[in-house]
Scaffold this motif. Sequence first.
Motif, mmCIF file in Angstrom:
data_model
loop_
_atom_site.group_PDB
_atom_site.id
_atom_site.type_symbol
_atom_site.label_atom_id
_atom_site.label_comp_id
_atom_site.label_asym_id
_atom_site.label_seq_id
_atom_site.Cartn_x
_atom_site.Cartn_y
_atom_site.Cartn_z
ATOM 1 N N ARG A 125 44.376 -15.766 -21.714
ATOM 2 C CA ARG A 125 43.183 -15.017 -22.123
ATOM 3 C C ARG A 125 43.435 -13.518 -22.024
ATOM 4 N NH1 ARG A 125 37.369 -17.361 -20.202
ATOM 5 N NH2 ARG A 125 37.405 -19.378 -21.314
ATOM 6 N N TRP A 143 45.570 -12.393 -24.994
ATOM 7 C CA TRP A 143 44.841 -12.385 -26.264
ATOM 8 C C TRP A 143 43.820 -11.256 -26.317
ATOM 9 C CZ3 TRP A 143 45.198 -14.999 -30.852
ATOM 10 C CH2 TRP A 143 46.145 -16.027 -30.901
ATOM 11 N N GLY A 192 43.524 -8.002 -28.901
ATOM 12 C CA GLY A 192 42.323 -7.575 -29.600
ATOM 13 C C GLY A 192 41.920 -6.156 -29.259
ATOM 14 N N HIS A 232 40.723 -16.207 -36.640
ATOM 15 C CA HIS A 232 41.094 -15.004 -35.905
ATOM 16 C C HIS A 232 41.394 -13.857 -36.865
ATOM 17 C CE1 HIS A 232 42.819 -12.433 -32.846
ATOM 18 N NE2 HIS A 232 43.961 -12.385 -33.506
ATOM 19 N N MET A 257 38.996 -15.918 -29.055
ATOM 20 C CA MET A 257 40.311 -15.736 -28.435
ATOM 21 C C MET A 257 40.401 -16.494 -27.117
ATOM 22 S SD MET A 257 41.461 -11.806 -29.367
ATOM 23 C CE MET A 257 39.909 -11.004 -28.932
#
Length: 216
Positions: A48, A51, A55, A166, A196
Amino acid sequence: MKQSKQTILALTICVASWGVNSPVYAQSTHPTIKADPVKVAQTAASLRDLWISHGFWVRNVVAETIAGNTAAAAAAEKEAFANARQIATSIEPFYGKAASDSLFTLLGGHYSAIKQYLDATTANSASKQDAARKALVSNGGEIAVFLSKANPNLPLETLRGLLMAHGAHHIQQIQQLNEKQYGDEAQTWEMMKIHMYGIADALADALAKQFPPKFN
């Protein structure tokens, strides 16, 4: 949002299980061994973090590019590529430099397609936007194939759908920031974040099913 050494170490352990450039990775050969839920959760948390960092830095590139702040955009882009390199390097001790470079190329292709769409948007070129969108879709398919071949618990079409969504979020975010629709973009970011997290959790769960001894 830079990755800590602990995060990279945890990812090294879990990504090593994916397999790179290998045609077949069988289901777990330890059907009686159950993964420790705590270690699965730790792996998911590490994924996590990676990701979300992806972002975060890509959004910074978008926002600063639109604002005309080239220095800040360049700094954010450097971090975006560093994030991709960290993921790729984490598998090198297990699969070698060639495999690491292959993964980095795929991740770099994802970012490059996003940047291509950003540049097309700021240039107000519909034809270039379409080309960038196609590049993003193609790259997403390549990443889906890469992961699904590595782990039988990651169905190709499921992965493809996740990665297409995504990419669509990135496109929507770019459009909204360019049009100064900040409230709408805030909602898009929340959707991106949840999505995500879902990708990270799915990867962690697939890894635990395929290699339960690594989670004990």
